[in-house]
Each structure stands twice: as C-alpha cells, then as structure tokens.
Design an enzyme around this catalytic site. Structure first.
Site, PDB file in Angstrom:
ATOM      1  N   ASP A  35       0.883  -1.140  -0.057  1.00  0.00           N
ATOM      2  CA  ASP A  35       0.103   0.116  -0.037  1.00  0.00           C
ATOM      3  C   ASP A  35       0.891   1.175  -0.045  1.00  0.00           C
ATOM      4  O   ASP A  35       2.011   1.244   0.721  1.00  0.00           O
ATOM      5  CB  ASP A  35      -1.097  -0.067   1.187  1.00  0.00           C
ATOM      6  CG  ASP A  35      -2.095   0.905   0.949  1.00  0.00           C
ATOM      7  OD1 ASP A  35      -3.195   0.479   0.906  1.00  0.00           O
ATOM      8  OD2 ASP A  35      -1.833   2.135   1.033  1.00  0.00           O
ATOM      9  N   ILE A  36       0.466   2.113  -0.824  1.00  0.00           N
ATOM     10  CA  ILE A  36       1.359   3.407  -0.843  1.00  0.00           C
ATOM     11  C   ILE A  36       1.224   4.285   0.467  1.00  0.00           C
ATOM     12  O   ILE A  36       1.967   5.036   0.501  1.00  0.00           O
ATOM     13  CB  ILE A  36       0.777   4.356  -2.052  1.00  0.00           C
ATOM     14  CG1 ILE A  36       1.671   5.196  -2.675  1.00  0.00           C
ATOM     15  CG2 ILE A  36      -0.425   4.892  -1.741  1.00  0.00           C
ATOM     16  CD1 ILE A  36       1.542   5.717  -4.000  1.00  0.00           C
ATOM     17  N   ASN A  91     -12.728  -2.904   3.143  1.00  0.00           N
ATOM     18  CA  ASN A  91     -13.429  -1.826   3.152  1.00  0.00           C
ATOM     19  C   ASN A  91     -14.705  -2.292   2.141  1.00  0.00           C
ATOM     20  O   ASN A  91     -14.368  -2.309   1.286  1.00  0.00           O
ATOM     21  CB  ASN A  91     -12.919  -0.592   2.958  1.00  0.00           C
ATOM     22  CG  ASN A  91     -11.746  -0.469   4.208  1.00  0.00           C
ATOM     23  OD1 ASN A  91     -11.786  -0.780   5.367  1.00  0.00           O
ATOM     24  ND2 ASN A  91     -10.750   0.359   4.041  1.00  0.00           N
ATOM     25  N   GLY A  97     -14.922   3.427   4.574  1.00  0.00           N
ATOM     26  CA  GLY A  97     -13.865   3.801   3.929  1.00  0.00           C
ATOM     27  C   GLY A  97     -13.117   3.488   2.694  1.00  0.00           C
ATOM     28  O   GLY A  97     -12.071   3.783   2.356  1.00  0.00           O
ATOM     29  N   HIS A 104     -10.680  -5.180  -3.274  1.00  0.00           N
ATOM     30  CA  HIS A 104      -9.400  -5.585  -2.779  1.00  0.00           C
ATOM     31  C   HIS A 104      -9.329  -5.782  -1.143  1.00  0.00           C
ATOM     32  O   HIS A 104     -10.209  -5.090  -0.552  1.00  0.00           O
ATOM     33  CB  HIS A 104      -8.488  -4.343  -3.005  1.00  0.00           C
ATOM     34  CG  HIS A 104      -8.989  -2.933  -2.346  1.00  0.00           C
ATOM     35  ND1 HIS A 104      -9.912  -2.156  -3.007  1.00  0.00           N
ATOM     36  CD2 HIS A 104      -8.587  -2.291  -1.203  1.00  0.00           C
ATOM     37  CE1 HIS A 104     -10.407  -1.242  -2.464  1.00  0.00           C
ATOM     38  NE2 HIS A 104      -9.527  -1.142  -1.023  1.00  0.00           N
TER      39      HIS A 104
END
Ligand code: AMP
Length: 119
Positions: A35-36, A91, A97, A104
């Site tokens: 995750d970024i 989510n 969120g 994903h």
C-alpha cells in the site's frame, strides 16, 4: 458483476504495469503490492487483476473461487513478509472507508496500533 468501467481502475493499471507499485506476489488473476500509505508494518493490497467486482460481497457472490484465491495469496504474503499471522480488511462501501471500487483486501501484519484498521 458490475458494468465494466470505461476507464481502468488504478489497480488494473498497476496489474498492467502502467503505474509502478512494489509488487510482492501475483497469480494469473490476483496481484498483491505494498500500500502506498501503509497503516501497519506490513500493509499490502491484495486485489483482482481485473475490475468487475466492486467489493467483497459482489466477489463472494460472483466468483467465490477467485475470492478464495485472493485469500490464499494473502496468506502466502503474510508467510513471506511477516510471521504468518495477519488481518484481512475489506472496506465495503464509502461509509466504511472504501475509496477504490475494485475489490481489494488490506493485508495488515506486524505490530498493529489499536484502532489502526486501514481506511
Ligand atoms: P480503500 O480505501 O479501502 O478503497 O483502499 C484503497 C487503498 O489503496 C488505500 O489504502 C490507498 O493507500 C491504496 N492506494 C491507492 N493508490 C495506490 C497506489 N498507486 N499504490 C499502492 N496503493 C495505493
């Protein structure tokens, strides 16, 4: 399955190598990358290479084998990058969120802060 989007999602573009990402695992239909904006020591997005399912509920109803494949990839990544224990957070819906409507999972592992679920 939802209607096909006119534009590829960001995750489809990562799978197509159009957007760089730190890819950690993939199968024919599933891809996993860091995750970024990590919320845990290990925070990996595990997703389908193709869009079409908005969220985990649609995926479970439409292609349970693909959901099982996604979970298996998450387990393998947790084995590789952590001690095998992990949280898997889907989510589902904007109110929860979700910002990218391409199914994903957030794979979270390592020492987690209280209330630090992804989102
Ligand atoms: P969600 O809010 O559940 O829809 O999760 C979307 C996740 O995708 C967020 O945790 C973002 O940080 C992550 N994300 C967005 N763009 C990228 C990117 N280019 N590479 C890796 N992760 C990304």
């Amino acid at each position: 399955m939802t209607e096909s989007a006119t534009e590829p999602t960001i995750f489809e573009r990562i799978a197509a190598r159009e957007i760089p990402a730190r890819i950690v695992a993939e199968t024919d239909r599933v891809i996993a990358f860091h995750d970024i904006a990590p919320k845990a020591p290990v925070h990996v997005v595990v997703t389908t290479k193709q869009a079409g399912y908005r969220d985990v509920v649609e995926l479970a109803e439409g292609d349970p084998a693909l959901l099982a494949e996604l979970v298996a990839v998450a387990r393998d990544v947790a084995d590789d990058l952590a001690d095998g224990d992990f949280r898997l957070v889907f989510n589902t819906g904007g109110g929860a969120g979700q910002t990218i409507f391409h199914v994903h999972a957030h794979l979270l592992a390592g020492r987690l802060e209280e209330g630090s679920l992804a989102g």
